[in-house]
Scaffold this motif. Structure first.
Motif, PDB file in Angstrom:
ATOM      1  N   GLU A  74      -0.188  -3.231   4.426  1.00 25.53           N
ATOM      2  CA  GLU A  74       0.387  -2.592   3.225  1.00 25.53           C
ATOM      3  C   GLU A  74      -0.640  -1.689   2.534  1.00 25.53           C
ATOM      4  N   ARG A  75      -1.892  -1.946   2.792  1.00 26.93           N
ATOM      5  CA  ARG A  75      -2.968  -1.203   2.122  1.00 26.93           C
ATOM      6  C   ARG A  75      -3.185   0.160   2.772  1.00 26.93           C
ATOM      7  N   LEU A  76      -3.806   1.084   2.008  1.00 26.09           N
ATOM      8  CA  LEU A  76      -4.140   2.403   2.553  1.00 26.09           C
ATOM      9  C   LEU A  76      -5.258   2.270   3.586  1.00 26.09           C
ATOM     10  N   LEU A  77      -5.358   3.268   4.460  1.00 25.19           N
ATOM     11  CA  LEU A  77      -6.342   3.225   5.539  1.00 25.19           C
ATOM     12  C   LEU A  77      -7.751   2.942   5.021  1.00 25.19           C
ATOM     13  N   GLU A  78      -8.211   3.698   3.994  1.00 21.79           N
ATOM     14  CA  GLU A  78      -9.595   3.514   3.535  1.00 21.79           C
ATOM     15  C   GLU A  78      -9.818   2.145   2.897  1.00 21.79           C
ATOM     16  N   GLU A  79      -8.761   1.585   2.304  1.00 23.15           N
ATOM     17  CA  GLU A  79      -8.879   0.237   1.713  1.00 23.15           C
ATOM     18  C   GLU A  79      -9.019  -0.810   2.823  1.00 23.15           C
ATOM     19  N   ARG A  80      -8.260  -0.617   3.900  1.00 26.21           N
ATOM     20  CA  ARG A  80      -8.340  -1.557   5.035  1.00 26.21           C
ATOM     21  C   ARG A  80      -9.709  -1.485   5.704  1.00 26.21           C
ATOM     22  N   VAL A  81     -10.235  -0.267   5.807  1.00 26.47           N
ATOM     23  CA  VAL A  81     -11.564  -0.078   6.417  1.00 26.47           C
ATOM     24  C   VAL A  81     -12.627  -0.766   5.567  1.00 26.47           C
ATOM     25  N   GLU A  82     -12.612  -0.467   4.277  1.00 26.60           N
ATOM     26  CA  GLU A  82     -13.625  -1.036   3.372  1.00 26.60           C
ATOM     27  C   GLU A  82     -13.508  -2.553   3.283  1.00 26.60           C
ATOM     28  N   PHE A  91      -5.486  -1.256  15.594  1.00 26.32           N
ATOM     29  CA  PHE A  91      -5.537  -0.426  16.806  1.00 26.32           C
ATOM     30  C   PHE A  91      -4.226   0.320  17.039  1.00 26.32           C
ATOM     31  N   LYS A  92      -3.205   0.004  16.237  1.00 28.63           N
ATOM     32  CA  LYS A  92      -1.884   0.623  16.465  1.00 28.63           C
ATOM     33  C   LYS A  92      -1.557   1.615  15.358  1.00 28.63           C
ATOM     34  N   TYR A  93      -2.551   2.173  14.720  1.00 29.22           N
ATOM     35  CA  TYR A  93      -2.311   2.932  13.508  1.00 29.22           C
ATOM     36  C   TYR A  93      -2.691   4.387  13.687  1.00 29.22           C
ATOM     37  N   VAL A 108       6.469   4.718  14.371  1.00 33.31           N
ATOM     38  CA  VAL A 108       7.482   4.457  13.326  1.00 33.31           C
ATOM     39  C   VAL A 108       6.769   4.227  11.994  1.00 33.31           C
ATOM     40  N   SER A 109       5.669   4.950  11.803  1.00 39.40           N
ATOM     41  CA  SER A 109       4.859   4.756  10.599  1.00 39.40           C
ATOM     42  C   SER A 109       5.693   5.013   9.347  1.00 39.40           C
ATOM     43  N   ALA A 110       5.372   4.231   8.333  1.00 42.09           N
ATOM     44  CA  ALA A 110       6.111   4.355   7.068  1.00 42.09           C
ATOM     45  C   ALA A 110       5.573   5.515   6.231  1.00 42.09           C
ATOM     46  N   ILE A 111       4.567   6.222   6.761  1.00 38.54           N
ATOM     47  CA  ILE A 111       3.974   7.314   5.972  1.00 38.54           C
ATOM     48  C   ILE A 111       4.920   8.516   5.992  1.00 38.54           C
ATOM     49  N   THR A 112       5.419   8.866   4.829  1.00 33.28           N
ATOM     50  CA  THR A 112       6.339  10.009   4.741  1.00 33.28           C
ATOM     51  C   THR A 112       5.585  11.251   4.284  1.00 33.28           C
ATOM     52  N   LEU A 158      -4.494  10.250  10.713  1.00 35.19           N
ATOM     53  CA  LEU A 158      -4.704  10.495  12.145  1.00 35.19           C
ATOM     54  C   LEU A 158      -6.163  10.877  12.409  1.00 35.19           C
ATOM     55  N   LYS A 159      -6.742  11.651  11.472  1.00 35.52           N
ATOM     56  CA  LYS A 159      -8.141  12.074  11.630  1.00 35.52           C
ATOM     57  C   LYS A 159      -9.108  10.905  11.427  1.00 35.52           C
ATOM     58  N   HIS A 160      -8.675   9.900  10.660  1.00 34.84           N
ATOM     59  CA  HIS A 160      -9.592   8.798  10.311  1.00 34.84           C
ATOM     60  C   HIS A 160      -9.231   7.463  10.967  1.00 34.84           C
TER      61      HIS A 160
END
Length: 673
Positions: A291-299, A332-334, A338-342, A351-353
């Motif tokens: 549910e979290r944003l990419l950078e939040e999941r990374v951090e 690894f699947k991100y 069917v991503s919820a990102i609109t 995609l770049k990160h």
């Protein structure tokens, strides 16, 4: 001819573009101060959100003129303030803009501006400094060049909520490493910033929190101080815990968790403290959710990896919190099809990160599997895990490759996995490829993992040997990096353990006796110990001992003598005496000891040493030399008796150490038999 036309065309385009901007710069030179002020205000409105206009004005020389006006005593405070605002706006453009501003020495001019009594001008200078210092092209050292700057910034913290926000942001971006931490700490950063955690402004609270996270990172002095700081009657760790509650903004939860993590790793908070086990760890696991944003999941994943890295109990707790091991598989699947990102912009960014997610997952898996066999098994059984790691080893991103190798290294500590999963996936193949050409930081971890794959029970040992590992490892022993020298020699030591004569001969040939003796005089203790370990493994089983000593005996005896005479610790001398004991076990090799009175005297000396370990090792040498069932034992016994060895054996047979006593009695029986 067509080529010649290119330059005039480009020139005309440039002059067209800059002509529309030139009048803004021309107005800065008007003799009427009021018109200059209006010109700066118009320029401010023209550059907001317009990167093209910013670049044009910089090319046309607006920056030196703005800085001149900013520093002129005759300029009104309003004009100076507006100049600082425009410069701040130019800095918000591209990195090239910031480089141009730095080339014009903007930082000293803005720092000078902070001495003004006018608060609005100070805030404008700080806002611009904040923008410049948060750019990756600005060297942090520029903040510390003048020793009066930091104390002055500390004094300005009390002026307004804007000075608090900007100064904290400057500190958190420019605090890189222990030297900067010490400067800020010595100028009272902890005391001056602590009360800002209760500010009414969210931005101020957030920037103060970020300051504490960079101050505490790997710094026991700061961390120990923070634990005891009181703000409005409450201890700082309690305030951090309140800030990581679920109802707080994610950014605040994450940064508070970082502060507590860094304080824990620096030894200021125990790993079993409730604020770590029940608050920080669950908060960081929450950050890993999809549910979290990419950078939040990374951090979240990277901070959690750092928190649990040295502590097996925290690793166990984390592994069973919110299905973390399975949750990380989603990294690894991100983004999925069917991503919820609109939001298209967000999708493009992610995609770049996406590689950062894979890197963070590998790091966390490496920490989770560092000690516990059951956790390693769970990780490896996670869908396609080994395939993902193998793929990670050949990714274009160095950081992902490094994290994948670290993850693999962590899992390779399992005997079970070395025999099964690692063999099933032929992990050694991509690993050998990584070792061919990689930066040192990857080489260190990859070669360390190769040490595990070369243990005698590993099925990968044979194919690795066949793929040219000996040459590769001998090459590593010549590296200037001591960690690579250690790993190279360590892997060779594992390779030589109970190996066939051919492998031992290959090692000696590829390594060369010159390099072997260079390693025996290496200034790094680990290199010396592992080289002695290699020698000990090479000199095992009688035919091998005799063969090697027949070709390299003179040099090996010379090296042994040098080490026993040198200023070395007990462990080094014990290993060296064990090598002598192995030589003494050879059939023909033992004569190299018996004909070397200097070595015999050294063995005798160590039999009477005050350290039990050295006495025992010397006893092994004597036992192997006098063993009855071997040819020539009588002559050897007689020679050693003449040297007074039997008297020492009688003394040692009375030793309070049962092990030493037994060995001495066994040796004496050889004389009686």
């Amino acid at each position: 001819m067509a080529c010649l036309l290119e330059t005039p065309i480009r020139m005309s385009v440039l002059s067209e573009v800059t002509a529309s901007s030139r009048h803004y710069v021309d107005r800065l030179f008007d003799p009427d101060p009021q018109k200059v002020l209006q010109g700066v205000i118009d320029m401010k409105n023209a550059v907001i959100g317009n990167n093209k206009q910013k670049a044009n004005l910089i090319v046309l020389g607006a920056v030196p003129r703005l800085l001149y006006l900013l520093q002129q005593e005759t300029s009104s405070t309003e004009l100076k303030t507006e100049c600082a605002v425009v410069l701040g706006s130019l800095a918000m453009g591209t990195e090239n803009n910031v480089k141009s501003l730095l080339d014009c020495h903007i930082i000293p001019a803005l720092l000078q501006g902070l001495l003004s009594p006018d608060l609005k001008f100070i805030e404008a200078c700080l806002r611009c400094l904040r923008t410049i210092f948060t750019s990756p092209v600005t060297p942090e050292e520029l903040l510390y060049t003048d020793a009066t700057v930091i104390p002055h910034l500390m004094a300005l913290l009390s002026r307004s909520r804007y000075t608090q926000e900007y100064i904290c942001q400057i500190f958190s971006h420019c605090c890189k490493g222990p030297d900067h931490q010490t400067i800020l700490f010595n100028h009272g950063a902890v005391q001056n910033i602590a009360h800002l955690l209760t500010s009414v402004s969210y931005k101020v609270r957030m920037q103060a929190l970020k300051c504490f996270s960079v101050l505490a990172f790997e710094n026991p002095q700061v961390s120990m101080t923070l634990v005891n700081v009181l703000v409005d009657g409450e201890l700082l760790p309690q305030i951090f815990v309140k800030m990581l509650q679920r109802d707080k903004p994610i950014e605040m939860q994450l940064t508070s968790a970082k502060c507590l993590t860094y304080m824990c790793r620096a030894g200021a908070i125990r790993t079993d403290d409730n604020c770590i086990v029940l608050k920080t760890l669950p908060c960081l696991v929450r950050m890993c959710s999809k549910e979290r944003l990419l950078e939040e999941r990374v951090e979240g994943a990277e901070t959690l990896a750092y928190l649990i890295e040295p502590d097996v109990e925290l690793q166990r707790i984390a592994s069973i919190t919110d299905h973390l091991i399975a949750m990380l598989a989603d990294y690894f699947k991100y983004p999925s099809s069917v991503s919820a990102i609109t939001d298209i912009k967000r999708l493009d960014h992610d995609l770049k990160h996406a590689h950062e997610l894979r890197q963070a997952a590998f790091k966390l898996y490496a920490s989770l599997g560092a000690n516990d066999e059951d956790i390693r098994k769970k990780i490896i059984e996670t869908e396609n895990m080994m395939d993902r790691i193998v793929t990670g080893l050949s990714e274009s991103s160095v950081k992902v490759r490094l994290a994948a190798v670290r993850c693999l290294h962590s899992l390779s500590r399992s005997v079970q996995q070395l025999r099964t999963s690692f063999q099933d996936h032929a992990v050694w193949k991509p690993l050998m490829k990584v070792l061919q050409n990689a930066p040192d930081e990857i080489l260190v971890v990859a070669s360390s993992m190769l040490c595990n794959l070369l243990l005698e029970f590993s099925p990968s040992k044979e194919p690795i040997l066949e793929s040219g590992a000996v040459e590769l490892l001998c090459g590593l022993t010549q590296s200037e990096n001591p960690a690579l020298r250690v790993n190279g020699i360590w892997a060779l030591m594992n390779m030589a353990f109970q190996a066939e004569q051919k492998i031992k001969a290959d090692i000696l040939r590829s390594l060369s006796t010159e390099q072997l003796f260079r390693l025996l005089s290496d200034s790094d203790l680990n290199v010396l110990m592992k080289t002695l370990g290699l020698l000990r493994n090479l000199l095992s089983t009688r035919p091998h001992i005799d063969k090697i000593m027949s070709t390299h005996g003179k040099q090996i005896m010379q090296a042994v003598t040098l080490i026993l005479e040198g200023e070395h610790n007990i462990e080094v001398k014990e290993q060296t005496l064990c090598i002598l004991a192995n030589i003494a076990d050879g059939t023909t090799a033992k004569e190299l000891i018996m004909t070397n009175d200097d070595i015999l005297q050294k063995i005798k000396y160590y039999m009477g040493h005050s350290h039990i370990k050295l006495q025992l090792a010397a006893m092994f040498c004597i036992s192997n030399l006098i063993w009855n069932e071997e040819e020539g034992s009588q002559e050897r016994q007689d020679k050693l008796r003449e040297m007074g060895i039997v008297d020492i054996l009688h003394k040692l047979s009375q030793s309070p150490d049962s092990n030493l006593c037994d060995k001495a009695k066994t040796a004496l029986q050889q004389y009686l038999a």
